[in-house]
Design an enzyme around this catalytic site. Structure first.
Site, PDB file in Angstrom:
ATOM      1  N   GLY A   1       0.829  -1.206   0.000  1.00 34.06           N
ATOM      2  CA  GLY A   1       0.000   0.000   0.000  1.00 34.06           C
ATOM      3  C   GLY A   1       0.864   1.257   0.000  1.00 34.06           C
TER       4      GLY A   1
ATOM      5  N   LEU B   1       1.328   3.795   2.404  1.00 37.51           N
ATOM      6  CA  LEU B   1       2.132   4.131   3.578  1.00 37.51           C
ATOM      7  C   LEU B   1       3.153   3.041   3.923  1.00 37.51           C
ATOM      8  CD1 LEU B   1       2.779   6.042   5.897  1.00 37.51           C
ATOM      9  CD2 LEU B   1       0.924   4.986   7.212  1.00 37.51           C
TER      10      LEU B   1
ATOM     11  N   ALA C   1      -4.732  -2.218   6.142  1.00 42.09           N
ATOM     12  CA  ALA C   1      -6.133  -2.054   6.524  1.00 42.09           C
ATOM     13  C   ALA C   1      -7.023  -2.299   5.321  1.00 42.09           C
ATOM     14  CB  ALA C   1      -6.374  -0.632   7.047  1.00 42.09           C
TER      15      ALA C   1
ATOM     16  N   THR D   1      -9.306  -0.478   3.265  1.00 41.55           N
ATOM     17  CA  THR D   1      -9.403   0.986   3.127  1.00 41.55           C
ATOM     18  C   THR D   1     -10.477   1.455   2.127  1.00 41.55           C
ATOM     19  OG1 THR D   1      -7.620   0.922   1.493  1.00 41.55           O
ATOM     20  CG2 THR D   1      -6.981   1.415   3.753  1.00 41.55           C
TER      21      THR D   1
ATOM     22  N   THR E   1      -7.304   6.835  11.883  1.00 42.92           N
ATOM     23  CA  THR E   1      -7.887   7.790  10.936  1.00 42.92           C
ATOM     24  C   THR E   1      -8.714   8.877  11.620  1.00 42.92           C
ATOM     25  OG1 THR E   1      -9.590   7.913   9.202  1.00 42.92           O
ATOM     26  CG2 THR E   1      -9.739   6.062  10.670  1.00 42.92           C
ATOM     27  N   ASP E   2      -8.848  10.005  10.925  1.00 40.08           N
ATOM     28  CA  ASP E   2      -9.752  11.078  11.354  1.00 40.08           C
ATOM     29  C   ASP E   2     -11.203  10.583  11.402  1.00 40.08           C
ATOM     30  OD1 ASP E   2      -9.207  10.893   8.489  1.00 40.08           O
ATOM     31  OD2 ASP E   2     -10.713  12.445   8.235  1.00 40.08           O
TER      32      ASP E   2
ATOM     33  N   TYR F   1     -16.222   1.914   8.008  1.00 38.03           N
ATOM     34  CA  TYR F   1     -14.755   1.964   8.044  1.00 38.03           C
ATOM     35  C   TYR F   1     -14.271   2.650   9.326  1.00 38.03           C
ATOM     36  CZ  TYR F   1     -10.126   3.881   6.901  1.00 38.03           C
ATOM     37  OH  TYR F   1      -8.807   4.266   6.945  1.00 38.03           O
TER      38      TYR F   1
ATOM     39  N   LYS G   1     -11.973   1.000  12.330  1.00 32.63           N
ATOM     40  CA  LYS G   1     -10.662   1.517  12.739  1.00 32.63           C
ATOM     41  C   LYS G   1     -10.676   1.868  14.234  1.00 32.63           C
ATOM     42  CE  LYS G   1      -7.507   2.275  10.466  1.00 32.63           C
ATOM     43  NZ  LYS G   1      -6.332   1.441  10.063  1.00 32.63           N
TER      44      LYS G   1
ATOM     45  N   TRP H   1      -6.506  11.848   4.604  1.00 32.74           N
ATOM     46  CA  TRP H   1      -6.312  12.277   3.205  1.00 32.74           C
ATOM     47  C   TRP H   1      -4.923  11.896   2.667  1.00 32.74           C
ATOM     48  CZ3 TRP H   1      -8.746  17.827   2.411  1.00 32.74           C
ATOM     49  CH2 TRP H   1     -10.016  17.867   3.009  1.00 32.74           C
TER      50      TRP H   1
HETATM   51  N1  LIG Z   1      -5.892   6.320   2.403  1.00 33.52           N
HETATM   52  C1  LIG Z   1      -6.320   7.285   3.234  1.00 33.52           C
HETATM   53  O1  LIG Z   1      -6.756   8.369   2.798  1.00 33.52           O
HETATM   54  C2  LIG Z   1      -6.258   7.068   4.726  1.00 33.52           C
HETATM   55  C3  LIG Z   1      -6.777   8.072   5.586  1.00 33.52           C
HETATM   56  C4  LIG Z   1      -6.695   7.879   6.979  1.00 33.52           C
HETATM   57  C5  LIG Z   1      -6.099   6.739   7.475  1.00 33.52           C
HETATM   58  N2  LIG Z   1      -5.617   5.773   6.620  1.00 33.52           N
HETATM   59  C6  LIG Z   1      -4.991   4.575   7.187  1.00 33.52           C
HETATM   60  O2  LIG Z   1      -3.641   4.592   6.768  1.00 33.52           O
HETATM   61  C7  LIG Z   1      -3.164   3.257   6.612  1.00 33.52           C
HETATM   62  C8  LIG Z   1      -2.465   3.130   5.290  1.00 33.52           C
HETATM   63  O3  LIG Z   1      -3.364   3.452   4.236  1.00 33.52           O
HETATM   64  P1  LIG Z   1      -2.929   3.293   2.708  1.00 33.52           P
HETATM   65  O4  LIG Z   1      -3.714   4.321   1.927  1.00 33.52           O
HETATM   66  O5  LIG Z   1      -1.439   3.249   2.614  1.00 33.52           O
HETATM   67  O6  LIG Z   1      -3.537   1.849   2.384  1.00 33.52           O
HETATM   68  P2  LIG Z   1      -3.626   1.114   0.974  1.00 33.52           P
HETATM   69  O7  LIG Z   1      -2.743   1.797  -0.017  1.00 33.52           O
HETATM   70  O8  LIG Z   1      -5.063   0.924   0.653  1.00 33.52           O
HETATM   71  O9  LIG Z   1      -2.987  -0.310   1.296  1.00 33.52           O
HETATM   72  C9  LIG Z   1      -3.630  -1.219   2.139  1.00 33.52           C
HETATM   73  C10 LIG Z   1      -2.638  -2.279   2.553  1.00 33.52           C
HETATM   74  O10 LIG Z   1      -3.309  -3.154   3.466  1.00 33.52           O
HETATM   75  C11 LIG Z   1      -3.106  -4.480   3.065  1.00 33.52           C
HETATM   76  N3  LIG Z   1      -4.253  -5.325   3.403  1.00 33.52           N
HETATM   77  C12 LIG Z   1      -5.548  -5.146   3.034  1.00 33.52           C
HETATM   78  N4  LIG Z   1      -6.296  -6.191   3.472  1.00 33.52           N
HETATM   79  C13 LIG Z   1      -5.451  -7.005   4.146  1.00 33.52           C
HETATM   80  C14 LIG Z   1      -5.608  -8.255   4.821  1.00 33.52           C
HETATM   81  N5  LIG Z   1      -6.788  -8.873   4.889  1.00 33.52           N
HETATM   82  N6  LIG Z   1      -4.520  -8.819   5.387  1.00 33.52           N
HETATM   83  C15 LIG Z   1      -3.298  -8.226   5.319  1.00 33.52           C
HETATM   84  N7  LIG Z   1      -3.076  -7.059   4.685  1.00 33.52           N
HETATM   85  C16 LIG Z   1      -4.145  -6.462   4.102  1.00 33.52           C
HETATM   86  C17 LIG Z   1      -2.955  -4.413   1.550  1.00 33.52           C
HETATM   87  O11 LIG Z   1      -2.273  -5.596   1.121  1.00 33.52           O
HETATM   88  P3  LIG Z   1      -2.689  -6.337  -0.264  1.00 33.52           P
HETATM   89  O12 LIG Z   1      -2.111  -5.505  -1.365  1.00 33.52           O
HETATM   90  O13 LIG Z   1      -2.050  -7.658  -0.151  1.00 33.52           O
HETATM   91  O14 LIG Z   1      -4.195  -6.380  -0.279  1.00 33.52           O
HETATM   92  C18 LIG Z   1      -2.139  -3.138   1.381  1.00 33.52           C
HETATM   93  O15 LIG Z   1      -0.763  -3.402   1.550  1.00 33.52           O
HETATM   94  C19 LIG Z   1      -4.380   2.357   6.831  1.00 33.52           C
HETATM   95  O16 LIG Z   1      -4.345   1.861   8.149  1.00 33.52           O
HETATM   96  C20 LIG Z   1      -5.573   3.270   6.672  1.00 33.52           C
HETATM   97  O17 LIG Z   1      -6.671   2.829   7.436  1.00 33.52           O
HETATM   98  C21 LIG Z   1      -5.670   5.926   5.266  1.00 33.52           C
END
Ligand SMILES: NC(=O)c1ccc[n+]([C@@H]2O[C@H](COP(=O)([O-])OP(=O)(O)OC[C@H]3O[C@@H](n4cnc5c(N)ncnc54)[C@H](OP(=O)(O)O)[C@@H]3O)[C@@H](O)[C@H]2O)c1
Length: 285
Positions: free
Chosen positions: A10, A12, A60, A62, A101-102, A125, A129, A150
Protein backbone atom coordinates in the site's frame (compact mmCIF):
# COMPACT_ATOMS: atom_id res chain seq x y z
CA UNK A 1 16.02 -3.33 16.32
CA UNK A 2 13.90 -5.55 14.04
CA UNK A 3 10.71 -4.02 12.66
CA UNK A 4 7.74 -5.57 10.88
CA UNK A 5 5.69 -3.28 8.60
CA UNK A 6 2.24 -4.46 7.50
CA UNK A 7 0.66 -3.18 4.29
CA UNK A 8 3.89 -3.00 2.28
CA UNK A 9 1.94 -3.12 -1.01
CA UNK A 10 0.00 0.00 0.00
CA UNK A 11 0.91 3.69 0.00
CA UNK A 12 2.13 4.13 3.58
CA UNK A 13 3.62 0.67 4.22
CA UNK A 14 5.76 1.00 1.12
CA UNK A 15 7.27 4.30 2.24
CA UNK A 16 7.78 3.09 5.84
CA UNK A 17 9.82 0.11 4.65
CA UNK A 18 11.86 2.36 2.38
CA UNK A 19 12.53 4.90 5.14
CA UNK A 20 13.64 2.20 7.60
CA UNK A 21 15.84 0.50 4.99
CA UNK A 22 17.45 3.86 4.16
CA UNK A 23 18.30 4.21 7.86
CA UNK A 24 19.92 0.76 7.90
CA UNK A 25 17.27 -0.68 10.24
CA UNK A 26 16.34 -4.36 9.87
CA UNK A 27 12.81 -4.37 8.44
CA UNK A 28 10.40 -6.80 6.80
CA UNK A 29 7.34 -5.63 4.86
CA UNK A 30 4.32 -7.92 4.54
CA UNK A 31 1.01 -7.85 2.65
CA UNK A 32 -2.15 -9.96 2.71
CA UNK A 33 -0.29 -12.75 0.86
CA UNK A 34 2.15 -13.58 3.64
CA UNK A 35 0.30 -11.95 6.56
CA UNK A 36 -3.49 -12.40 6.18
CA UNK A 37 -5.08 -10.30 8.92
CA UNK A 38 -8.33 -12.26 8.67
CA UNK A 39 -6.51 -15.41 9.83
CA UNK A 40 -5.47 -14.93 13.48
CA UNK A 41 -3.52 -18.24 13.55
CA UNK A 42 -1.47 -17.22 10.52
CA UNK A 43 -0.77 -13.82 12.11
CA UNK A 44 0.45 -15.48 15.32
CA UNK A 45 2.53 -18.07 13.46
CA UNK A 46 4.27 -15.37 11.44
CA UNK A 47 4.89 -13.21 14.49
CA UNK A 48 6.34 -16.07 16.53
CA UNK A 49 8.64 -17.02 13.70
CA UNK A 50 9.84 -13.50 12.75
CA UNK A 51 9.85 -12.16 16.35
CA UNK A 52 9.96 -8.40 15.64
CA UNK A 53 10.85 -5.87 18.34
CA UNK A 54 8.24 -3.51 16.93
CA UNK A 55 5.44 -3.45 14.36
CA UNK A 56 4.23 -0.52 12.25
CA UNK A 57 0.70 -1.60 11.34
CA UNK A 58 -0.26 0.19 8.11
CA UNK A 59 -2.39 -2.58 6.57
CA UNK A 60 -6.13 -2.05 6.52
CA UNK A 61 -9.32 -2.54 4.60
CA UNK A 62 -9.40 0.99 3.13
CA UNK A 63 -12.31 0.90 0.63
CA UNK A 64 -14.50 3.34 2.57
CA UNK A 65 -17.63 3.14 0.39
CA UNK A 66 -17.42 -0.61 -0.27
CA UNK A 67 -17.16 -1.16 3.48
CA UNK A 68 -20.80 -0.12 3.83
CA UNK A 69 -21.71 -3.33 1.97
CA UNK A 70 -18.86 -5.48 3.29
CA UNK A 71 -19.08 -4.66 6.97
CA UNK A 72 -18.09 -8.15 8.15
CA UNK A 73 -14.94 -8.21 6.02
CA UNK A 74 -13.96 -4.65 6.94
CA UNK A 75 -14.39 -5.46 10.64
CA UNK A 76 -12.50 -8.75 10.28
CA UNK A 77 -9.46 -6.98 8.79
CA UNK A 78 -9.39 -3.70 10.73
CA UNK A 79 -10.72 -4.82 14.11
CA UNK A 80 -10.13 -8.61 14.20
CA UNK A 81 -6.79 -8.47 12.41
CA UNK A 82 -5.53 -5.66 14.62
CA UNK A 83 -6.63 -7.56 17.73
CA UNK A 84 -4.77 -10.69 16.58
CA UNK A 85 -1.66 -8.62 15.89
CA UNK A 86 -1.88 -6.86 19.28
CA UNK A 87 -2.20 -10.24 21.03
CA UNK A 88 1.01 -11.45 19.38
CA UNK A 89 2.77 -8.20 20.26
CA UNK A 90 1.79 -8.75 23.87
CA UNK A 91 3.06 -12.32 23.79
CA UNK A 92 6.40 -11.20 22.32
CA UNK A 93 6.74 -7.92 24.24
CA UNK A 94 6.89 -6.02 20.94
CA UNK A 95 5.77 -2.40 20.57
CA UNK A 96 2.90 -1.69 18.20
CA UNK A 97 2.33 1.46 16.16
CA UNK A 98 -1.22 1.39 14.82
CA UNK A 99 -2.24 3.73 12.01
CA UNK A 100 -5.74 5.10 12.49
CA UNK A 101 -7.89 7.79 10.94
CA UNK A 102 -9.75 11.08 11.35
CA UNK A 103 -12.90 9.01 10.61
CA UNK A 104 -13.06 7.86 14.24
CA UNK A 105 -14.48 11.33 15.05
CA UNK A 106 -18.02 12.49 14.25
CA UNK A 107 -16.72 15.36 12.08
CA UNK A 108 -18.95 18.14 13.37
CA UNK A 109 -17.97 21.68 14.39
CA UNK A 110 -14.89 23.48 13.18
CA UNK A 111 -12.42 22.97 16.02
CA UNK A 112 -9.42 20.68 15.45
CA UNK A 113 -9.99 17.38 17.29
CA UNK A 114 -7.76 16.68 20.29
CA UNK A 115 -6.61 13.05 20.62
CA UNK A 116 -8.96 12.29 23.52
CA UNK A 117 -12.05 14.07 22.17
CA UNK A 118 -15.22 12.02 22.04
CA UNK A 119 -15.32 9.49 19.21
CA UNK A 120 -18.33 8.97 16.97
CA UNK A 121 -17.51 7.35 13.64
CA UNK A 122 -20.08 8.04 10.93
CA UNK A 123 -19.39 5.01 8.73
CA UNK A 124 -18.42 1.32 8.86
CA UNK A 125 -14.76 1.96 8.04
CA UNK A 126 -14.48 4.52 10.87
CA UNK A 127 -16.12 2.11 13.33
CA UNK A 128 -13.75 -0.69 12.30
CA UNK A 129 -10.66 1.52 12.74
CA UNK A 130 -11.93 2.67 16.15
CA UNK A 131 -12.44 -0.97 17.17
CA UNK A 132 -8.81 -1.55 16.13
CA UNK A 133 -7.71 1.32 18.39
CA UNK A 134 -9.71 -0.12 21.28
CA UNK A 135 -8.13 -3.58 20.86
CA UNK A 136 -4.65 -2.04 20.90
CA UNK A 137 -5.39 0.00 24.03
CA UNK A 138 -7.02 -2.93 25.81
CA UNK A 139 -4.17 -5.37 25.17
CA UNK A 140 -0.99 -3.29 25.24
CA UNK A 141 0.87 -0.63 27.20
CA UNK A 142 3.66 -0.18 24.66
CA UNK A 143 1.61 1.25 21.82
CA UNK A 144 1.38 4.29 19.57
CA UNK A 145 -1.85 5.19 17.82
CA UNK A 146 -1.28 7.66 14.99
CA UNK A 147 -4.37 9.13 13.30
CA UNK A 148 -3.85 10.43 9.80
CA UNK A 149 -6.08 11.74 6.99
CA UNK A 150 -6.31 12.28 3.21
CA UNK A 151 -3.31 10.08 2.39
CA UNK A 152 -1.24 10.29 -0.79
CA UNK A 153 1.86 8.32 -1.68
CA UNK A 154 3.68 7.02 -4.72
CA UNK A 155 2.62 3.42 -4.27
CA UNK A 156 -1.10 3.51 -4.95
CA UNK A 157 -4.18 5.40 -6.09
CA UNK A 158 -5.10 8.62 -4.32
CA UNK A 159 -6.84 11.98 -4.78
CA UNK A 160 -3.87 13.66 -6.51
CA UNK A 161 -3.54 10.90 -9.08
CA UNK A 162 -7.30 10.92 -9.73
CA UNK A 163 -7.35 14.70 -10.18
CA UNK A 164 -4.38 14.63 -12.58
CA UNK A 165 -6.01 11.88 -14.60
CA UNK A 166 -9.37 13.71 -14.78
CA UNK A 167 -7.62 16.95 -15.77
CA UNK A 168 -6.53 15.27 -19.02
CA UNK A 169 -10.14 15.17 -20.21
CA UNK A 170 -11.81 18.05 -18.28
CA UNK A 171 -11.36 21.84 -18.34
CA UNK A 172 -13.53 22.23 -15.22
CA UNK A 173 -13.98 19.77 -12.34
CA UNK A 174 -16.55 20.03 -9.57
CA UNK A 175 -15.04 19.23 -6.17
CA UNK A 176 -16.60 19.39 -2.70
CA UNK A 177 -15.70 22.39 -0.57
CA UNK A 178 -17.50 21.64 2.71
CA UNK A 179 -15.22 18.89 4.04
CA UNK A 180 -12.13 20.40 5.67
CA UNK A 181 -9.00 18.47 6.62
CA UNK A 182 -5.32 17.98 5.93
CA UNK A 183 -3.52 15.94 3.27
CA UNK A 184 -0.84 13.52 4.45
CA UNK A 185 2.14 12.64 2.25
CA UNK A 186 3.30 9.12 3.13
CA UNK A 187 6.94 10.01 2.54
CA UNK A 188 6.82 12.78 5.17
CA UNK A 189 4.83 10.63 7.58
CA UNK A 190 7.25 7.70 7.22
CA UNK A 191 10.07 9.91 8.56
CA UNK A 192 8.05 10.69 11.70
CA UNK A 193 6.98 7.05 12.19
CA UNK A 194 10.55 5.79 11.84
CA UNK A 195 11.60 8.29 14.53
CA UNK A 196 8.64 7.48 16.77
CA UNK A 197 8.96 3.68 16.72
CA UNK A 198 12.49 3.97 18.09
CA UNK A 199 11.26 5.82 21.21
CA UNK A 200 9.12 4.82 24.17
CA UNK A 201 6.98 7.97 23.96
CA UNK A 202 3.85 5.83 23.81
CA UNK A 203 0.46 7.40 23.31
CA UNK A 204 -2.08 8.71 20.83
CA UNK A 205 -1.03 11.21 18.17
CA UNK A 206 -2.36 13.05 15.15
CA UNK A 207 0.01 13.42 12.23
CA UNK A 208 -0.75 15.06 8.87
CA UNK A 209 0.97 17.67 6.75
CA UNK A 210 0.47 21.14 8.22
CA UNK A 211 -2.46 23.39 7.29
CA UNK A 212 -6.14 22.80 6.57
CA UNK A 213 -8.02 22.91 3.26
CA UNK A 214 -11.16 21.69 1.55
CA UNK A 215 -11.00 19.02 -1.17
CA UNK A 216 -11.73 21.82 -3.68
CA UNK A 217 -8.74 23.86 -2.42
CA UNK A 218 -6.60 20.72 -2.50
CA UNK A 219 -7.58 20.09 -6.14
CA UNK A 220 -6.97 23.73 -7.14
CA UNK A 221 -3.48 23.62 -5.62
CA UNK A 222 -2.68 20.36 -7.47
CA UNK A 223 -3.70 21.93 -10.80
CA UNK A 224 -1.83 25.16 -10.05
CA UNK A 225 1.40 23.35 -9.20
CA UNK A 226 1.06 20.81 -12.04
CA UNK A 227 0.58 23.72 -14.45
CA UNK A 228 -2.54 22.25 -16.05
CA UNK A 229 -5.32 24.59 -17.12
CA UNK A 230 -8.15 22.74 -15.33
CA UNK A 231 -10.21 24.87 -12.98
CA UNK A 232 -12.21 23.83 -9.94
CA UNK A 233 -15.90 24.49 -9.37
CA UNK A 234 -16.57 24.14 -5.62
CA UNK A 235 -19.77 22.25 -4.69
CA UNK A 236 -21.45 21.09 -1.51
CA UNK A 237 -21.11 17.39 -0.60
CA UNK A 238 -24.92 17.13 -0.77
CA UNK A 239 -24.41 17.32 -4.56
CA UNK A 240 -22.21 14.21 -4.36
CA UNK A 241 -23.91 11.59 -2.20
CA UNK A 242 -21.62 8.66 -1.41
CA UNK A 243 -22.44 5.31 0.22
CA UNK A 244 -20.36 6.18 3.27
CA UNK A 245 -20.96 9.46 5.08
CA UNK A 246 -17.77 11.57 5.25
CA UNK A 247 -16.96 13.89 8.18
CA UNK A 248 -17.17 17.60 7.37
CA UNK A 249 -14.60 18.48 10.00
CA UNK A 250 -11.42 16.39 9.73
CA UNK A 251 -9.17 18.96 11.40
CA UNK A 252 -6.75 17.19 13.77
CA UNK A 253 -4.88 18.94 16.57
CA UNK A 254 -1.13 18.22 16.83
CA UNK A 255 -0.89 19.13 20.52
CA UNK A 256 0.23 15.68 21.72
CA UNK A 257 2.87 15.51 18.98
CA UNK A 258 4.27 18.88 20.09
CA UNK A 259 4.17 17.92 23.77
CA UNK A 260 6.14 14.72 23.12
CA UNK A 261 8.76 16.72 21.20
CA UNK A 262 8.14 15.18 17.77
CA UNK A 263 8.56 17.39 14.71
CA UNK A 264 5.45 18.31 12.75
CA UNK A 265 5.29 17.47 9.05
CA UNK A 266 5.88 20.18 6.39
CA UNK A 267 2.98 22.21 5.00
CA UNK A 268 0.65 20.32 2.66
CA UNK A 269 1.33 22.63 -0.32
CA UNK A 270 5.04 21.87 0.00
CA UNK A 271 4.27 18.13 0.13
CA UNK A 272 2.14 18.37 -3.03
CA UNK A 273 5.05 20.05 -4.84
CA UNK A 274 7.54 17.35 -3.87
CA UNK A 275 5.05 14.59 -4.71
CA UNK A 276 4.45 16.02 -8.20
CA UNK A 277 8.20 16.08 -8.83
CA UNK A 278 8.47 12.44 -7.69
CA UNK A 279 5.55 11.39 -9.89
CA UNK A 280 7.21 13.11 -12.83
CA UNK A 281 10.50 11.36 -12.11
CA UNK A 282 8.97 7.87 -12.08
CA UNK A 283 7.10 8.58 -15.33
CA UNK A 284 10.37 9.39 -17.13
CA UNK A 285 12.39 6.39 -18.40
N1 LIG B 1 -5.89 6.32 2.40
C1 LIG B 1 -6.32 7.28 3.23
O1 LIG B 1 -6.76 8.37 2.80
C2 LIG B 1 -6.26 7.07 4.73
C3 LIG B 1 -6.78 8.07 5.59
C4 LIG B 1 -6.70 7.88 6.98
C5 LIG B 1 -6.10 6.74 7.48
N2 LIG B 1 -5.62 5.77 6.62
C6 LIG B 1 -4.99 4.58 7.19
O2 LIG B 1 -3.64 4.59 6.77
C7 LIG B 1 -3.16 3.26 6.61
C8 LIG B 1 -2.46 3.13 5.29
O3 LIG B 1 -3.36 3.45 4.24
P1 LIG B 1 -2.93 3.29 2.71
O4 LIG B 1 -3.71 4.32 1.93
O5 LIG B 1 -1.44 3.25 2.61
O6 LIG B 1 -3.54 1.85 2.38
P2 LIG B 1 -3.63 1.11 0.97
O7 LIG B 1 -2.74 1.80 -0.02
O8 LIG B 1 -5.06 0.92 0.65
O9 LIG B 1 -2.99 -0.31 1.30
C9 LIG B 1 -3.63 -1.22 2.14
C10 LIG B 1 -2.64 -2.28 2.55
O10 LIG B 1 -3.31 -3.15 3.47
C11 LIG B 1 -3.11 -4.48 3.07
N3 LIG B 1 -4.25 -5.32 3.40
C12 LIG B 1 -5.55 -5.15 3.03
N4 LIG B 1 -6.30 -6.19 3.47
C13 LIG B 1 -5.45 -7.00 4.15
C14 LIG B 1 -5.61 -8.26 4.82
N5 LIG B 1 -6.79 -8.87 4.89
N6 LIG B 1 -4.52 -8.82 5.39
C15 LIG B 1 -3.30 -8.23 5.32
N7 LIG B 1 -3.08 -7.06 4.68
C16 LIG B 1 -4.14 -6.46 4.10
C17 LIG B 1 -2.95 -4.41 1.55
O11 LIG B 1 -2.27 -5.60 1.12
P3 LIG B 1 -2.69 -6.34 -0.26
O12 LIG B 1 -2.11 -5.50 -1.37
O13 LIG B 1 -2.05 -7.66 -0.15
O14 LIG B 1 -4.20 -6.38 -0.28
C18 LIG B 1 -2.14 -3.14 1.38
O15 LIG B 1 -0.76 -3.40 1.55
C19 LIG B 1 -4.38 2.36 6.83
O16 LIG B 1 -4.35 1.86 8.15
C20 LIG B 1 -5.57 3.27 6.67
O17 LIG B 1 -6.67 2.83 7.44
C21 LIG B 1 -5.67 5.93 5.27
Amino acid sequence: MKILVTGVTGQLGHDCVKELEDRGIEVRGVSSRDFPLTEPDAVRRFMLSYRPDAVIHCAAYTAVDRAEEEEARCMAVNAGGTRALAESCRELGAKLLYISTDYVFPGDGEKPYEVNDEKGPQNVYGRSKLAGEQAVQELLDAYFIVRISWVFGLNGRNFIRTMLQLSETHDVLTVVDDQIGSPTYTRDLAVLLADMIQTDAYGVYHATNEGFCSWAEFAAEIFRQAGCGTSVKPVSSSAYPTKAVRPKNSRLSKRSLDEAGFLRLPRWQDAVGRYLIELDTIKKP
